[in-house]
Design an enzyme around this catalytic site. Structure first.
Site, mmCIF file in Angstrom:
data_model
loop_
_atom_site.group_PDB
_atom_site.id
_atom_site.type_symbol
_atom_site.label_atom_id
_atom_site.label_comp_id
_atom_site.label_asym_id
_atom_site.label_seq_id
_atom_site.Cartn_x
_atom_site.Cartn_y
_atom_site.Cartn_z
ATOM 1 N N LYS A 1 1.707 -2.303 9.119
ATOM 2 C CA LYS A 1 2.922 -1.523 8.915
ATOM 3 C C LYS A 1 4.091 -2.335 9.453
ATOM 4 C CE LYS A 1 4.870 3.093 9.631
ATOM 5 N NZ LYS A 1 4.613 4.455 10.144
ATOM 6 N N SER B 1 7.224 -0.354 5.585
ATOM 7 C CA SER B 1 6.347 -0.570 4.442
ATOM 8 C C SER B 1 4.969 -0.958 4.967
ATOM 9 C CB SER B 1 6.886 -1.692 3.542
ATOM 10 O OG SER B 1 8.142 -1.340 3.005
ATOM 11 N N LEU C 1 0.826 -1.209 0.000
ATOM 12 C CA LEU C 1 0.000 0.000 0.000
ATOM 13 C C LEU C 1 0.856 1.253 0.000
ATOM 14 C CD1 LEU C 1 -2.809 -0.960 2.577
ATOM 15 C CD2 LEU C 1 -3.040 -0.766 0.097
ATOM 16 N N GLY C 2 2.046 1.164 0.593
ATOM 17 C CA GLY C 2 2.924 2.321 0.654
ATOM 18 C C GLY C 2 4.261 1.954 1.260
ATOM 19 N N GLN C 3 5.272 2.760 0.939
ATOM 20 C CA GLN C 3 6.609 2.513 1.469
ATOM 21 C C GLN C 3 7.236 3.812 1.932
ATOM 22 O OE1 GLN C 3 8.355 0.386 -1.953
ATOM 23 N NE2 GLN C 3 8.569 -1.407 -0.635
ATOM 24 N N ASP D 1 4.973 15.368 10.170
ATOM 25 C CA ASP D 1 5.153 14.896 8.785
ATOM 26 C C ASP D 1 3.820 14.959 8.025
ATOM 27 O OD1 ASP D 1 6.469 14.013 6.566
ATOM 28 O OD2 ASP D 1 6.503 11.894 7.146
ATOM 29 N N ALA E 1 10.799 5.451 4.560
ATOM 30 C CA ALA E 1 12.213 5.242 4.886
ATOM 31 C C ALA E 1 12.406 4.156 5.926
ATOM 32 C CB ALA E 1 12.818 6.551 5.384
#
Length: 720
Positions: free
Chosen positions: A38, A22, A15-17, A135, A19
């Site tokens: 996660k 993932s 779904l997303g990565q 963030d 630093a």
């Protein structure tokens, strides 16, 4: 395949990565429920232990519909790595939404407001719990579609978050450089050491950049070559930004920075929302902490927008749609002032229609009692003063279409194809707006013309009523004068002179009423009927126009080609046959783009400009007719007032006549008219009959006055 005690997932179902971790799409082993896990990588374990567990602790503390929920903290069975099991937002992120070609120039107004509400609500929960995110960016704002079909946005990725009160500071640096506060950017990106701590307002800067990105589709601060290629200029732009500016762009290498104080014309937000949003962006995109807003003011101002009612107003004379943002408790007076700010049409010149009827706005009427409007069913605003059509302002979409390079480069070609598709979406949106504007022009003109035609008939009806009353009064004046002459004989009586002057007044009134009859000529009614017929024909033609459907068909084909470009981008090299097909796809996409532009320029724009020109002519004709009808209405009102005065004079003369008789006035010895042959008794009987007739005249005057009042009410309703 990896798993924990209760969940399992495929490592290619990403779904997303980031630093340090993932995120994968996973399922509950028992229920099959879809979740997100996660998984932290080795880099994350190099961080201090307190930093590693901070995200767990922060998420456990938070519980809000606009923050991604934490379900559990588990370990991967094979490696014992900790994973966060969270709510799955299956519709991507705000970033993925903005990367879609349809949103290349920002979100629609309705979607932007939903995003604004969700982010502000989620941020408010963070501050209530003393959490700073550190963030904030579109990639960390997840999206899912609710049961009502609307988007729900949720803040996620609390790896950089920590608990921090408003008056506390921190020195560690986190974030994504395009959205990073300049003070943090200097240290994290430029690697320049500085002895400075940071407060919670760093989140406000990131929110400002995020909101600008969502509203326009692009970042606010762009050095030549891009933010990541020219970092020193990026820092210069953000730190030297003048107060009030919301963006800065360097268009040439080593060139001057262009400061921007308004949202661009390509932005899809209305002027009404832009006026509310720009001051917020200007005051949270401030480097100096002493001038930057705090969260309290930020929440106050954003919630002020979110608690406003939207009233859609189409200015018929100017041919422009407006979104008016006011509070539900605001009165019509405030509404009219806000419309004035957007249209420059003074409140006392504004008149309204809604769904074909005049729409009265009492000064104390509150906004929540106004009829509910939409873009397709707005209030139609007219002006009592002449206004020239302005029309829809837009940037020529042909400027947005990029060109393909002859050389095959799957990455560059995919980017170009996306740009072409984005420009096509924008062209289609403009075309729809032009068409909607024409529809509202025709609808408003039809209502205006029907009203004016009705007013012509009502003016004639009123003139007839005035003329009939005047005729009765002239007859009575003649009889009273004859009675006075029979009483006076050869003597000079002042009343006779007064009645003679009254006759002259009545004759003048009669001439004025006759002029009113001729003024409301068949020419006016013919003109209005022509406008009504033309409007009907144009509306029929618009229904037969297939321009939008043709552009939509082209767009559908372009979307299929773009999908192929995205597939090709995943391959490092294409074989010969694939290259030939790729070349043809580039040619076909170019042809489709030219077709869309041709339909837009040769059909949509030309018809719109013709409609705008014809609209100006028709509105001028309608305005002149309305102006003339108002003048006639005033003349008839003056005539009615004169008639009332004459009627009072006749009453007075008739009341005084018996006293003349009782004072011994004798009749003329040589009568030549009917009343001169009357005996004393017969004369009194004639007076009685005349008094009865005067009562009829008085009744007629009263009836006429009621007609006047009714028609005055009609004449004062909005028509132009």
């Amino acid at each position: 395949m990896q798993s924990t005690v209760n969940y399992l997932w495929k490592t290619d179902d990403v779904l997303g990565q980031g630093a340090t971790a993932s995120v994968y799409k996973a399922r509950n082993k028992k229920s099959g429920e879809l979740v997100a896990v996660k998984v932290f990588n080795n880099t994350s374990y190099l961080r201090p232990q307190e930093v590693q567990i901070r995200e767990f602790e922060v998420l456990r503390k938070l519980s809000h519909q606009n923050i991604v929920k934490l379900f559990a903290v588990e370990e991967i069975e094979s490696s014992k790595q900790k994973v966060l099991v969270m709510e799955c937002c299956s519709d991507g992120s705000l970033l993925s939404l903005l990367e879609e070609p349809e949103n290349a120039f920002g979100l629609s107004e309705s979607e932007f407001l939903i995003m604004l509400r969700c982010v502000v609500s989620g941020m408010n929960h963070l501050r209530e719990n003393g959490v700073v995110h550190r963030d904030i960016k579109p990639g960390n704002i997840m999206r899912l579609i609710g049961e009502d079909g609307q988007s729900i946005y949720k803040l996620t990725d609390f790896g950089a978050a920590r608990e921090l009160d408003d008056d506390e500071k921190f020195i560690s640096v986190y974030g994504t450089e395009e959205y990073l506060h300049p003070d943090m950017y200097k240290r994290a990106v430029l690697k320049k050491p500085q002895q400075k701590s940071y407060g919670v307002t760093v989140d406000l800067w990131s929110i400002g950049v995020t909101f600008y990105h969502a509203a326009t589709g692009s970042l606010p601060f762009i050095p030549f070559g891009g933010p990541r290629r020219n970092k020193e200029i990026m820092y210069k732009i953000t730190t030297e930004k003048p107060s009030g500016a919301i963006a800065g762009i360097q268009e040439q290498e080593n060139g001057a920075i262009q400061w921007i104080y308004e949202l661009p014309i390509t932005c899809r937000l209305s002027l009404g929302l832009k006026r509310q949003l720009v001051p917020i962006l200007a005051n949270i995109l401030e480097v100096d902490e002493s001038t930057c807003w705090g969260f309290d003011q930020f929440f106050a101002e954003t919630n002020d927008i979110l608690h406003r009612t939207i009233i859609h107003v189409f200015s018929l004379p100017q041919a422009i749609m407006h979104w008016v943002y006011i509070h539900s408790y605001n009165t019509a007076t405030i509404f009219l002032e806000e419309v004035f700010r957007q249209t420059n049409i003074a409140p006392h010149h504004q008149e309204y229609y809604f769904e074909g009827h005049s729409y009265e706005l009492g000064p104390n009427l509150q906004a929540h009692n106004l009829s509910r409007t939409t873009e397709s069913c707005p209030l139609i605003m007219l002006s009592t003063e002449p206004e020239e059509p302005v029309g829809l302002r837009y940037r020529d979409p042909s400027l947005e279409f990029p060109k393909f390079f002859p050389k095959i480069d799957v990455t560059a070609d995919c980017s170009t194809a996306k740009g072409v598709l984005s420009a096509t979406y924008r062209t289609l949106r403009i075309s729809r707006s032009l068409q909607q504007c024409q529809e509202l022009i025709l609808r408003g003109l039809y209502w205006v013309s029907k009203t004016l035609k009705s007013e012509c008939l009502q003016i004639l009806e009123r003139r007839q009523a005035v003329a009939e009353t005047l005729s009765f009064l002239q007859q009575d004046e003649m009889k009273i004068l004859m009675l006075y002459e029979s009483v006076a004989g050869d003597r000079e009586v002042p009343e006779i002179k007064g009645l003679t002057e009254l006759r002259t007044r009545l004759q003048t009134i009669n001439e004025e009423v006759s002029r009113c009859s001729h003024s409301v000529s068949s020419e006016h009614q013919t003109t209005l009927q022509c406008i009504i017929s033309d409007v009907g024909n144009k509306r029929s033609q618009m229904k037969e126009d297939r321009s939008i459907q043709q552009m939509e068909a082209c767009l559908g084909k372009m979307q299929l080609l773009y999908s192929q470009f995205k597939k090709n981008r995943k391959h490092l090299r294409l074989n010969y046959n694939e290259q030939q097909i790729h070349k043809l796809d580039k040619v076909n996409l170019g042809h489709l783009a030219k077709t869309v532009l041709s339909i837009f320029q040769d059909n949509c724009v030309q018809k719109y400009l013709a409609a705008l020109s014809a609209h100006g002519i028709r509105m001028r004709k309608a305005f002149e007719i309305r102006k003339h009808l108002k003048k006639l209405n005033r003349s008839l009102t003056a005539c009615s007032a004169e008639i009332s005065g004459c009627q009072e004079c006749l009453h007075k003369a008739l009341d005084e006549l018996p006293q003349k008789i009782l004072q011994g006035k004798t009749l003329s010895s040589a009568p030549t008219q009917v009343y001169l042959n009357l005996k004393h008794k017969d004369m009194l009987f004639g007076m009685q009959e005349l008094q009865d007739q005067m009562k009829i005249v008085a009744h007629n005057l009263q009836l006429n006055n009621s007609i006047i009042q009714r028609l005055n009410g009609v004449a004062s309703t909005p028509g132009l």
